[in-house]
Design a protein around this motif. Structure first.
Motif, PDB file in Angstrom:
ATOM      1  N   PRO A 319       0.793  -1.285  -0.198  1.00  0.00           N
ATOM      2  CA  PRO A 319      -0.109  -0.042   0.034  1.00  0.00           C
ATOM      3  C   PRO A 319       0.784   1.361  -0.007  1.00  0.00           C
ATOM      4  CG  PRO A 319      -0.313  -1.245   2.154  1.00  0.00           C
ATOM      5  CD  PRO A 319       0.540  -2.217   1.196  1.00  0.00           C
ATOM      6  N   SER A 324       0.588   2.257  -6.041  1.00  0.00           N
ATOM      7  CA  SER A 324      -0.382   1.415  -5.589  1.00  0.00           C
ATOM      8  C   SER A 324      -1.851   2.050  -5.629  1.00  0.00           C
ATOM      9  CB  SER A 324      -0.150   0.834  -4.193  1.00  0.00           C
ATOM     10  OG  SER A 324      -1.366   0.400  -3.547  1.00  0.00           O
ATOM     11  N   GLU A 326      -4.095   1.815  -3.664  1.00  0.00           N
ATOM     12  CA  GLU A 326      -4.313   1.771  -2.501  1.00  0.00           C
ATOM     13  C   GLU A 326      -3.488   3.013  -1.714  1.00  0.00           C
ATOM     14  OE1 GLU A 326      -6.784  -0.161  -0.839  1.00  0.00           O
ATOM     15  OE2 GLU A 326      -6.642  -1.084  -2.943  1.00  0.00           O
ATOM     16  N   ALA A 330      -4.013   4.851   1.927  1.00  0.00           N
ATOM     17  CA  ALA A 330      -3.187   4.311   2.956  1.00  0.00           C
ATOM     18  C   ALA A 330      -2.485   5.356   3.628  1.00  0.00           C
ATOM     19  CB  ALA A 330      -1.956   3.652   2.061  1.00  0.00           C
TER      20      ALA A 330
END
Ligand SMILES: *Cc1c(COP(=O)(O)O)cnc(C)c1O
Length: 424
Positions: A319, A324, A326, A330
């Motif tokens: 993450p 990413s 995410e 994150a």
């Protein structure tokens, strides 16, 4: 304890304050029972009129110190320590959701939680419906019905490493008037405090980063406090409990009714407490949690960046990698990406197996969050009971290798993966 202490200080100092001449370190009180001078004292303890210890199935001083430290680290009012993370997930649900009622859960969950929800508690009469981890508040509410009593999410999912969007789930929980329960096992209290993001309960498998050395199982449920149980949906909290002479939890224990209820109903009656020796180990793990987590995160990010550049690697998921999907969430919710990353090898599952079998420093283990680096193939190990649909929902592709990056020198870890990838 000073409430303003930072988490590094609380991890060491909270939970146990020895008086004059007492041991500096909370001892292991390896005793099932406690002595009292007269029968009335014990009767008062049984009636919850007096605080104290009488039987380790309900409470024990070593376990109590660990619970107080966990509550301090998560910013909650109380905690209940349990035999395993599975027990924590189970009791977090059963404590608020009786048979005949309903739970909404994020689909991106630990495999053990999915089987617990889809098989075990279903047979106990509690039904669970899943929504995607990135569901909107409206989608979450659309999955509810008049029997819904809880929402369950995993903060950073094992093993798909999805960062669940708290805002949507906590807004839905508020609107439905039900508690939001967050499994915070992978971030640990150091990387995320879900109670600050709208969760009402935090669940941990203490077996992972809290212990941190792969020596004990444990679970814990932390209560935020302040939830409005008086909205008509939770008579077990607001009406007399016949098993305790008509005690009303919200009246007798307004600060932490859920923790008291969990302890005196569930832990007392089914017998799943944490044991004192295990609490001692978990407490010792917590003392170094902040420094361990920093190094776990640093090593994992370095290995992720290295694997991303490797010609034999097809994909890497971590993450805190800038590309990413995410990454943004994150940054918003986590102080670091934890020590876990996932990747796939070009050539798929068979090539991945060669890599796993060729690793020397990293061992094949069914565990994460150890000081030692370990690898696992979820589709054939932890998640093998899941159906193909459940695997997709849990974000587990057939080639996914999960790495739990330990605290060894990162150059040695990288060299190990390089020599194993060279075998493909
Ligand atoms: C391991 C794990 C559990 C279960 O914990 P045990 O201590 O093994 O029972 C629950 N949730 C998550 C996210 C886990 O990683």
């Amino acid at each position: 304890m000073d409430k303003n202490w930072k988490i590094e200080t609380k991890a060491i100092q909270a939970g146990y304050e020895p008086k004059d001449g007492e041991p500096r370190v909370m001892p292991i009180v390896q005793s099932t029972t406690f002595k009292y001078d007269n029968a009335q004292c014990v009767a008062d303890l049984f009636d919850l009129k007096r605080e104290g210890f009488f039987y380790t199935r309900l409470a024990n001083p070593t376990v109590d110190a660990f619970e107080k430290k966990m509550a301090a680290l998560e910013g909650g009012v109380a905690a209940v320590a349990l035999s395993a993370g599975q027990t924590a997930s189970l009791l977090s649900i059963l404590n608020v959701c009786p048979a005949g009622y309903h739970v909404i859960a994020s689909g991106a969950l630990y495999g053990g939680t999915v089987t617990l929800f889809s098989e075990r508690i279903k047979k106990m009469g509690v039904t669970v419906d899943y929504v995607p981890a990135n569901a909107t508040k409206e989608e979450i509410i659309a999955a509810s019905n008049d029997k819904t009593r809880a929402i369950f999410i995993e903060v950073l999912t094992n093993p798909s490493l999805t960062v669940t969007d708290f805002e949507q789930f906590s807004a839905a929980a508020k609107e439905l008037g039900v508690p939001l329960i967050a499994d915070n096992t992978f971030p640990s209290p150091y990387l995320c405090n879900p109670l600050e993001h709208g969760a009402d309960f935090v669940v941990h498998s203490a077996t992972k980063y809290i212990d941190g050395h792969a020596v004990t199982l444990g679970g814990v449920v932390v209560e935020k406090g302040g939830f409005n149980w008086n909205n008509g949906k939770f008579p077990e909290f607001t009406e007399p409990d016949p098993s305790y002479h008509g005690l009303v939890y919200t009246e007798a224990f307004p600060a932490s009714p859920a923790s008291v209820k969990m302890r005196v109903q569930w832990v007392r009656d089914i017998g799943t407490p944490m044991m004192p020796f295990n609490a001692f180990l978990c407490n010792m793990g917590l003392e170094t949690l902040p420094v361990r987590m920093e190094r776990h995160c640093e090593n994992a990010l370095k290995l992720a960046e290295h694997l991303q550049k490797h010609e034999k690697v097809s994909w890497v998921n971590y993450p805190f990698l800038k590309d990413s999907p995410e990454y943004e969430r994150a940054q918003k919710y986590l102080r670091g990406g934890s020590g876990v990353l996932c990747f796939g090898v070009k050539g798929g599952k068979a090539a991945g197996e060669i890599v796993m079998n060729s690793l020397k420093l990293a061992a094949i283990v069914v565990h994460v969050a150890d000081v030692r680096t370990g690898v696992l193939h979820p589709a054939s190990m932890t998640h093998r009971q899941l159906t193909e649909e459940e695997l997709v929902a849990a974000g587990v592709s057939p080639d996914l290798i999960r790495v739990s990056v330990g605290l060894e020198n990162i150059d040695d870890i990288i060299a190990d993966f390089d020599q194993a990838l060279a075998k493909v």
